[in-house]
Design a protein around this motif. Structure first.
Motif, PDB file in Angstrom:
ATOM      1  N   ASN A 124     -26.227  15.474  39.617  1.00  0.00           N
ATOM      2  CA  ASN A 124     -26.927  14.488  39.211  1.00  0.00           C
ATOM      3  C   ASN A 124     -26.040  13.462  38.419  1.00  0.00           C
ATOM      4  N   GLY A 125     -24.796  14.098  38.296  1.00  0.00           N
ATOM      5  CA  GLY A 125     -23.873  13.526  37.284  1.00  0.00           C
ATOM      6  C   GLY A 125     -23.253  12.141  37.595  1.00  0.00           C
ATOM      7  N   ILE A 126     -22.693  11.451  36.469  1.00  0.00           N
ATOM      8  CA  ILE A 126     -22.167  10.158  37.016  1.00  0.00           C
ATOM      9  C   ILE A 126     -20.504  10.086  36.602  1.00  0.00           C
ATOM     10  N   PHE A 127     -19.744   9.384  37.376  1.00  0.00           N
ATOM     11  CA  PHE A 127     -18.535   9.197  37.345  1.00  0.00           C
ATOM     12  C   PHE A 127     -18.273   7.741  36.704  1.00  0.00           C
ATOM     13  N   ILE A 128     -17.602   7.329  35.850  1.00  0.00           N
ATOM     14  CA  ILE A 128     -17.211   6.045  35.354  1.00  0.00           C
ATOM     15  C   ILE A 128     -15.865   6.010  35.067  1.00  0.00           C
ATOM     16  N   PHE A 129     -15.138   4.798  35.748  1.00  0.00           N
ATOM     17  CA  PHE A 129     -13.752   4.547  34.979  1.00  0.00           C
ATOM     18  C   PHE A 129     -13.618   3.149  35.207  1.00  0.00           C
ATOM     19  N   GLU A 188     -22.312   0.960  41.310  1.00  0.00           N
ATOM     20  CA  GLU A 188     -22.048  -0.387  40.812  1.00  0.00           C
ATOM     21  C   GLU A 188     -20.447  -0.554  40.608  1.00  0.00           C
ATOM     22  N   VAL A 189     -19.936  -1.713  40.726  1.00  0.00           N
ATOM     23  CA  VAL A 189     -18.615  -2.202  40.374  1.00  0.00           C
ATOM     24  C   VAL A 189     -19.124  -3.446  39.416  1.00  0.00           C
ATOM     25  N   ALA A 190     -18.614  -3.373  38.292  1.00  0.00           N
ATOM     26  CA  ALA A 190     -18.626  -4.265  37.301  1.00  0.00           C
ATOM     27  C   ALA A 190     -17.331  -4.797  36.679  1.00  0.00           C
ATOM     28  N   ALA A 191     -17.564  -5.879  35.785  1.00  0.00           N
ATOM     29  CA  ALA A 191     -16.363  -6.350  35.214  1.00  0.00           C
ATOM     30  C   ALA A 191     -16.499  -6.663  33.689  1.00  0.00           C
ATOM     31  N   ASP A 192     -15.440  -6.293  33.007  1.00  0.00           N
ATOM     32  CA  ASP A 192     -15.178  -6.689  31.477  1.00  0.00           C
ATOM     33  C   ASP A 192     -16.518  -6.420  30.655  1.00  0.00           C
ATOM     34  N   PHE A 193     -16.917  -5.255  30.789  1.00  0.00           N
ATOM     35  CA  PHE A 193     -17.933  -4.743  29.923  1.00  0.00           C
ATOM     36  C   PHE A 193     -19.315  -5.240  30.243  1.00  0.00           C
ATOM     37  N   GLU A 194     -19.379  -5.920  31.272  1.00  0.00           N
ATOM     38  CA  GLU A 194     -20.761  -6.764  31.602  1.00  0.00           C
ATOM     39  C   GLU A 194     -21.323  -5.931  32.762  1.00  0.00           C
ATOM     40  N   HIS A 195     -22.600  -6.097  33.047  1.00  0.00           N
ATOM     41  CA  HIS A 195     -22.901  -5.660  34.092  1.00  0.00           C
ATOM     42  C   HIS A 195     -23.098  -6.633  35.283  1.00  0.00           C
ATOM     43  N   ARG A 215     -10.791  -6.353  33.749  1.00  0.00           N
ATOM     44  CA  ARG A 215     -11.052  -5.137  33.609  1.00  0.00           C
ATOM     45  C   ARG A 215     -12.267  -4.740  34.826  1.00  0.00           C
ATOM     46  N   ILE A 216     -12.085  -3.756  35.640  1.00  0.00           N
ATOM     47  CA  ILE A 216     -12.972  -3.296  36.555  1.00  0.00           C
ATOM     48  C   ILE A 216     -13.557  -2.333  36.200  1.00  0.00           C
ATOM     49  N   PHE A 217     -14.916  -1.999  36.346  1.00  0.00           N
ATOM     50  CA  PHE A 217     -15.446  -0.756  36.076  1.00  0.00           C
ATOM     51  C   PHE A 217     -16.258  -0.181  37.490  1.00  0.00           C
ATOM     52  N   PHE A 218     -15.915   1.262  37.554  1.00  0.00           N
ATOM     53  CA  PHE A 218     -16.547   1.618  38.683  1.00  0.00           C
ATOM     54  C   PHE A 218     -17.577   2.747  38.176  1.00  0.00           C
ATOM     55  N   VAL A 219     -18.905   2.781  38.707  1.00  0.00           N
ATOM     56  CA  VAL A 219     -19.648   3.885  38.480  1.00  0.00           C
ATOM     57  C   VAL A 219     -20.268   4.504  39.832  1.00  0.00           C
TER      58      VAL A 219
END
Length: 249
Positions: A135-140, A225-232, A241-245
């Motif tokens: 059930n883990g989450i990968f964030i980068f 989800e794919v988000a940007a700049d510390f915002e959802h 900055r692109i975030f991937f979850v």
């Protein structure tokens, strides 16, 4: 250069980094996806431990991995200064093995952009999923193509303070959407009153968002989800900055 000097220079370069925003972003993701308790977190490419220590203070059970023995020595010293026990391990995320299972695995501060080839990114994703709980989450997070090509390339950045200064020049790298950072630090030697010069060369490379998604899915992840700049919120043209979850499929 001793590790104390290098770590000092690294932390000076990163002193304005929004570390607390990374911690807050991760906490919000874990609430959203119902990860409770004291999550086991693996901080890959943890560097001098700034985020590792912050996560530990927030109640995470943190382990840190980095390929630099010198960086890890500084990270360990920081944890000890805070009275926090964090196990740190010397490994490259491309060759990650034997670290157990985690509720959260993070590659923060655009560290993934330091991998030079497609194969290294693919191998890293394969290693991460092997260490992730069911059930883990990968964030980068990574630099966007806009950040690499429009903000960094052919730009000069500088800092001029009494005890340390630097000149940071960025040039196009050999691959598409890559950049080479040439950094020259000038550090005051208090014993002599003179400045010592230290030079560093750093390489970063990024890819289109869909390419990261394709690699994640091929490794067995579901992209949440794919988000940007510390915002959802979804990335826009000028997002930097692109975030991937992601989680296991």
């Amino acid at each position: 250069m001793s590790y104390e000097q290098f770590a000092y220079l690294y932390d000076e370069l990163m002193k304005d980094a929004p570390y607390d925003e990374w911690v807050q972003f991760v906490k919000e993701i874990l609430v959203k996806y119902d990860i409770k308790g004291a999550p086991r977190l693996l901080d890959l490419a943890c560097g001098t431990g700034e985020l590792s220590v912050r996560f530990a203070k927030e109640g995470f059970q943190v382990s840190g991995v980095d390929l630099s023995e010198d960086m890890l020595a500084v990270a360990q010293a920081k944890a000890e200064d805070e009275g926090i026990r964090i196990p740190f391990f010397l490994q490259n995320m491309v060759d990650l093995e034997g670290q157990g299972q985690f509720d959260v695995i993070g590659i923060f501060c655009d560290s993934l952009n330091y991998l030079r080839t497609d194969e290294e990114v693919i191998a890293t994703f394969a290693n991460v999923i092997e260490h992730l709980d069911d059930n883990g989450i990968f964030i980068f997070d990574v630099h966007s193509i806009y950040k690499i090509t429009q903000v960094f390339i052919n730009q000069t950045f500088s800092l001029n303070e009494e005890d340390v200064s630097y000149i940071w020049n960025s040039f196009p790298g050999e691959h598409p959407n890559s950049v080479e950072h040439e950094l020259s630090f000038f550090v005051l030697d208090e014993r002599t009153g003179k400045y010592d010069r230290f030079d560093e060369l750093h390489f970063q490379r990024t890819y289109p968002i869909q390419q990261y998604i394709n690699w994640l899915e091929a490794a067995g992840f579901e992209v949440l989800e794919v988000a940007a700049d510390f915002e959802h919120t979804k990335p826009q043209t000028h997002s930097e900055r692109i975030f991937f979850v992601a989680k296991r499929k």
